[in-house]
Structure formats: C-alpha cells, structure tokens
Design a protein around this motif. Structure first.
Motif, PDB file in Angstrom:
ATOM      1  N   ILE A  10       0.838  -1.198   0.000  1.00  0.00           N
ATOM      2  CA  ILE A  10       0.000   0.000   0.000  1.00  0.00           C
ATOM      3  C   ILE A  10       0.873   1.247   0.000  1.00  0.00           C
ATOM      4  CG2 ILE A  10      -1.656   1.324   1.362  1.00  0.00           C
ATOM      5  CD1 ILE A  10      -2.759  -1.487   2.279  1.00  0.00           C
ATOM      6  N   SER A  11       1.923   1.215   0.808  1.00  0.00           N
ATOM      7  CA  SER A  11       2.835   2.355   0.850  1.00  0.00           C
ATOM      8  C   SER A  11       3.484   2.579  -0.510  1.00  0.00           C
ATOM      9  CB  SER A  11       3.897   2.098   1.923  1.00  0.00           C
ATOM     10  OG  SER A  11       4.830   3.135   1.934  1.00  0.00           O
ATOM     11  N   GLN A  14       0.957   4.061  -2.853  1.00  0.00           N
ATOM     12  CA  GLN A  14       0.731   5.475  -2.586  1.00  0.00           C
ATOM     13  C   GLN A  14       1.869   6.343  -3.128  1.00  0.00           C
ATOM     14  OE1 GLN A  14      -0.005   5.151   1.642  1.00  0.00           O
ATOM     15  NE2 GLN A  14      -2.222   5.169   1.374  1.00  0.00           N
ATOM     16  N   ASN A  15       3.020   5.700  -3.371  1.00  0.00           N
ATOM     17  CA  ASN A  15       4.126   6.401  -4.013  1.00  0.00           C
ATOM     18  C   ASN A  15       4.130   6.203  -5.527  1.00  0.00           C
ATOM     19  OD1 ASN A  15       5.275   7.546  -1.715  1.00  0.00           O
ATOM     20  ND2 ASN A  15       6.298   5.638  -1.183  1.00  0.00           N
ATOM     21  N   GLY A  16       3.061   5.578  -6.021  1.00  0.00           N
ATOM     22  CA  GLY A  16       2.900   5.468  -7.474  1.00  0.00           C
ATOM     23  C   GLY A  16       3.448   4.208  -8.105  1.00  0.00           C
ATOM     24  N   SER A  17       3.685   3.171  -7.302  1.00  0.00           N
ATOM     25  CA  SER A  17       4.262   1.949  -7.863  1.00  0.00           C
ATOM     26  C   SER A  17       3.217   1.126  -8.606  1.00  0.00           C
ATOM     27  CB  SER A  17       4.871   1.096  -6.743  1.00  0.00           C
ATOM     28  OG  SER A  17       5.168  -0.198  -7.227  1.00  0.00           O
ATOM     29  N   ALA A  18       3.444   0.933  -9.906  1.00  0.00           N
ATOM     30  CA  ALA A  18       2.529   0.140 -10.717  1.00  0.00           C
ATOM     31  C   ALA A  18       2.635  -1.339 -10.346  1.00  0.00           C
ATOM     32  CB  ALA A  18       2.837   0.347 -12.195  1.00  0.00           C
ATOM     33  N   ARG A  19       3.831  -1.774  -9.970  1.00  0.00           N
ATOM     34  CA  ARG A  19       3.999  -3.190  -9.595  1.00  0.00           C
ATOM     35  C   ARG A  19       3.217  -3.513  -8.323  1.00  0.00           C
ATOM     36  NH1 ARG A  19      10.325  -4.753 -10.774  1.00  0.00           N
ATOM     37  NH2 ARG A  19      10.236  -4.316 -12.996  1.00  0.00           N
ATOM     38  N   ALA A  20       3.270  -2.597  -7.369  1.00  0.00           N
ATOM     39  CA  ALA A  20       2.509  -2.806  -6.127  1.00  0.00           C
ATOM     40  C   ALA A  20       1.017  -2.860  -6.443  1.00  0.00           C
ATOM     41  CB  ALA A  20       2.802  -1.684  -5.131  1.00  0.00           C
ATOM     42  N   GLN A  23       0.140  -6.210  -7.879  1.00  0.00           N
ATOM     43  CA  GLN A  23       0.149  -7.235  -6.838  1.00  0.00           C
ATOM     44  C   GLN A  23      -1.131  -7.163  -5.998  1.00  0.00           C
ATOM     45  OE1 GLN A  23       2.610  -9.655  -6.328  1.00  0.00           O
ATOM     46  NE2 GLN A  23       1.014 -10.462  -4.973  1.00  0.00           N
ATOM     47  N   LEU A  24      -1.562  -5.945  -5.681  1.00  0.00           N
ATOM     48  CA  LEU A  24      -2.795  -5.789  -4.901  1.00  0.00           C
ATOM     49  C   LEU A  24      -4.004  -6.221  -5.730  1.00  0.00           C
ATOM     50  CD1 LEU A  24      -1.972  -2.399  -3.156  1.00  0.00           C
ATOM     51  CD2 LEU A  24      -2.206  -4.624  -2.046  1.00  0.00           C
ATOM     52  N   LEU A  25      -3.954  -5.979  -7.033  1.00  0.00           N
ATOM     53  CA  LEU A  25      -5.016  -6.484  -7.909  1.00  0.00           C
ATOM     54  C   LEU A  25      -5.095  -8.008  -7.803  1.00  0.00           C
ATOM     55  CD1 LEU A  25      -4.862  -4.715 -11.419  1.00  0.00           C
ATOM     56  CD2 LEU A  25      -6.790  -4.809  -9.861  1.00  0.00           C
ATOM     57  N   ASP A  26      -3.951  -8.660  -7.881  1.00  0.00           N
ATOM     58  CA  ASP A  26      -3.914 -10.121  -7.787  1.00  0.00           C
ATOM     59  C   ASP A  26      -4.498 -10.596  -6.459  1.00  0.00           C
ATOM     60  OD1 ASP A  26      -0.700 -10.418  -9.492  1.00  0.00           O
ATOM     61  OD2 ASP A  26      -2.751 -10.400 -10.269  1.00  0.00           O
ATOM     62  N   PHE A  64      -6.495   6.235   1.640  1.00  0.00           N
ATOM     63  CA  PHE A  64      -6.620   5.047   2.493  1.00  0.00           C
ATOM     64  C   PHE A  64      -5.535   5.035   3.558  1.00  0.00           C
ATOM     65  CE2 PHE A  64      -7.630   1.001   3.935  1.00  0.00           C
ATOM     66  CZ  PHE A  64      -6.500   0.204   3.982  1.00  0.00           C
ATOM     67  N   ASN A  65      -5.959   4.810   4.807  1.00  0.00           N
ATOM     68  CA  ASN A  65      -5.014   4.716   5.914  1.00  0.00           C
ATOM     69  C   ASN A  65      -5.013   3.274   6.426  1.00  0.00           C
ATOM     70  OD1 ASN A  65      -3.547   4.793   8.256  1.00  0.00           O
ATOM     71  ND2 ASN A  65      -4.497   6.663   9.032  1.00  0.00           N
ATOM     72  N   PRO A  66      -3.943   2.517   6.167  1.00  0.00           N
ATOM     73  CA  PRO A  66      -3.936   1.100   6.556  1.00  0.00           C
ATOM     74  C   PRO A  66      -3.975   0.885   8.062  1.00  0.00           C
ATOM     75  CG  PRO A  66      -1.794   1.774   5.702  1.00  0.00           C
ATOM     76  CD  PRO A  66      -2.710   2.918   5.482  1.00  0.00           C
ATOM     77  N   LYS A  67      -3.716   1.926   8.835  1.00  0.00           N
ATOM     78  CA  LYS A  67      -3.783   1.779  10.290  1.00  0.00           C
ATOM     79  C   LYS A  67      -5.228   1.778  10.795  1.00  0.00           C
ATOM     80  CE  LYS A  67       0.768   3.905  11.279  1.00  0.00           C
ATOM     81  NZ  LYS A  67       1.342   3.014  10.305  1.00  0.00           N
ATOM     82  N   LEU A  68      -6.150   2.285   9.969  1.00  0.00           N
ATOM     83  CA  LEU A  68      -7.542   2.382  10.414  1.00  0.00           C
ATOM     84  C   LEU A  68      -8.389   1.194   9.981  1.00  0.00           C
ATOM     85  CD1 LEU A  68      -8.255   6.175   9.762  1.00  0.00           C
ATOM     86  CD2 LEU A  68      -7.561   5.054  11.896  1.00  0.00           C
TER      87      LEU A  68
END
Lengths: 193, 148
Positions: A10-11, A14-20, A23-26, A64-68
């Motif tokens: 997620i981090s 949020q920095n614009g990583s297409a690979r991340a 992976q989240l799509l998967d 999105f805040n992953p802590k919440l």
C-alpha cells in the motif's frame, strides 16, 4: 515484490508503484468481483463496477489509511457504495420509463409474478439492498461482523438485525422450494423459557 | 451464553460456526453441544445455508478483467505537464486562486529583484556628471570628458 506485506504494498502504491498496484489487484480482484457479481446478479454490470473499484484504488490510494482498516474492508466499502448507487439509478430509470409507458405499474411486482420464487438467485435479488449486501458479505465473502458493520456504517447489533431480517425474508421467498425438502411447514423450532 | 443469545447468533449468521462472532464462537459451540433446543435451531438454519450455497453465479475471467483495468490505468496516466496544467487551470471556480497566484509570480519576482539592487551601487559623482553632460550635449561637456 511478492514477499512484501500488504502495508508495504500500500505504501508503495501510494508512491505510485505500478507493480505494487498489480500485486494488490492479484490479491483482491477475485474476492471483490465475487461480491459484486452476487450483489448485481449479472457479470456484465459487475465487471464495470469491479473495474471502477480498482480504478479508485489507483487514483485514491492516498485516501486510504492502513492503520484504520484492512484494504479488503475499504475495497468492499467502495464496491458496496457503487452497487447501491447503481441500483438507485436503475430504479429511477425504470420508474421513469414505466410511468411514461403504463402510468405506474410496480416493476418489482412484475418481477415477482414472472419468476420462480424458489430460485435462490432470484430470492437474493429481491432482498432490500442492505440486507442483500449484509448476507453476501457475511455468508459468502467471509467478512467478520465488525468488518461488515464498518462497510455498512452501522453497529454490530444493527448488522445482526439486518442479517436476521434478510435470512427470514429469504426463507419466506424460498418457501415454495423448501417445503419439498423438510417435513411439515417451515417455521422456527419452539424455544423453551 | 444462553439460548436467547445463541438463537440470535444463528438467526443472523447461520449454522456455520466459522461465521459466528469470533469472541463468542467457543461459548456458542460449547452451549450448542449440550443443549437440544440449540441443536434444533442449528438444523433449522442449516437448511437455508444449504440453499444459499447453491447460488453460484457465472463469473467473468479474472485475468481478462485485470488486463482491462491495467490498460485503463495506463491510458489515463497523465504527464507532468498535464498535472501542472490541471493545477494551474482548474475547472472548479473556487480554485481560481491558482491561476491568480501563477499570474502574480512575475510581479513578485520583479519586486524582489528591484529590492535587491542598491541605488548606491549606481551612484558615482563622475558618472552622474557625465550623464548630465551627455544629455545637455554641450561643447563644454566634451572638454570635461576629455579631461577625465
């Protein structure tokens, strides 16, 4: 990349990583799509809504805040809201067209007359949207009661009430089909005091 | 755990223990194992659960959907120029302060440059005298300049 935790992904997203993002799509696409398909009742509408959910993941990841909350909870919340918006748009369009043509026949009444009530898909489709969403989330998606309550923006007690009413209505709608599989009329067992 | 709470749990979540609230699950399982009425309620809800399990809608190919989503994101990706233009030329009238701010940059820069030039750096008696003479265009000035 595959060994990253979800918070790291997620981090990176949020920095614009297409690979991340991929992976989240998967990790989440199939689950969200199953929810949307069960809510919408057809794959075509579900595809458009599922796509919109994940476009919002890309463009609004910074919200999105992953802590919440868990990402799956956030995605299901977006999906739920998009489904509700779609239903309301459909109802407005249908009512408008029918009013023009017929002077106001109840569209849901026509559906009930023309479909077998014992069909589970139809029965779920005939549930009020929030009851449907609650049952799909808790029974099919395996979300916890707390997650489902957050998504629906209600308390856990209110969620349980929604689920109970939804299941009761489903049972009534399916009664024609259920009566062949149980002995006697379908009613809740008596309870001692 | 009592029968009242157990009946509310199964009425809401069904007969599958994995769907019950995690904090009450163990108590509910133990209660059900020793209570005949609870077992009846469970059987009643199990019938609906089995009906629900028959709902197996047709799903689209997830790989195809993923490719479509990724392609949409790539097609919509904006260049830095697009982002800057969108920022400085907003559609929302409440954000018109942005182009106003951009338009004021040259003025601000000019003021800053002007404030940093000291007039004393330009002052010199000789240079001012020369200037006046040149402006006057007199013969005396020519001699004055030659003497310098």
């Amino acid at each position: 990349m595959s060994g990253n935790t979800e918070e790291e992904l997620i981090s990176q997203l949020q920095n614009g990583s297409a690979r991340a993002y991929q992976q989240l799509l998967d990790n989440h696409l199939a689950s969200v799509n199953r929810y949307v398909v069960r809510m919408m009742g057809n794959a075509s509408d579900a595809e458009d809504i599922t796509q919109e959910v994940f476009l919002r993941l890309w463009y609004k990841a910074s919200n999105f805040n992953p802590k919440l909350a868990k990402l799956s909870t956030w995605l299901h919340q977006i999906a739920h809201n998009l489904c509700i918006d779609h239903f309301r748009r459909q109802v407005r369009e249908t009512e408008s067209k029918l009013d023009e043509l017929t002077g106001g026949i109840d569209p849901e009444g026509v559906l009930i007359q023309n479909r077998r009530k014992s069909d589970i898909k139809t029965a779920i489709r005939l549930l009020p949207e929030r009851q449907r969403s609650a049952i799909v989330m808790c029974h099919y998606q395996g979300l916890s009661n707390r997650e489902a309550a957050v998504i629906l923006d209600i308390s856990v007690d209110a969620l349980e009430s929604l689920l109970s009413r939804g299941r009761k209505k489903l049972r009534n709608l399916l009664q024609d089909g259920l009566q062949g599989s149980v002995q006697g009329p379908v009613q809740a067992p008596g309870r001692g005091t | 755990m009592n029968l009242d709470r157990f009946s509310k749990i199964v009425a809401a979540y069904g007969a599958r223990a994995d769907a019950w609230p995690v904090e009450e699950r163990d108590d509910a399982i133990n209660f059900m194992q020793s209570n005949a009425e609870a077992q009846e309620l469970l059987q009643y809800e199990r019938v609906l659960d089995q009906q629900l399990e028959t709902f197996d809608p047709a799903y689209i190919n997830i790989g195809t959907l993923k490719s479509r989503i990724v392609a949409t994101v790539k097609n919509n990706q904006k260049t830095l120029l697009d982002v800057l233009l969108a920022w400085f030329l907003p559609e929302n009238p409440l954000q018109l302060w942005r182009p106003a701010l951009a338009a004021s940059f040259p003025l601000v820069i000019g003021i800053l440059v002007g404030m940093n030039i000291e007039v004393s750096q330009l002052e010199s008696n000789d240079s001012w005298d020369e200037e006046f003479c040149i402006m006057a265009l007199t013969v005396d000035c020519v001699e004055f300049i030659d003497e310098q």
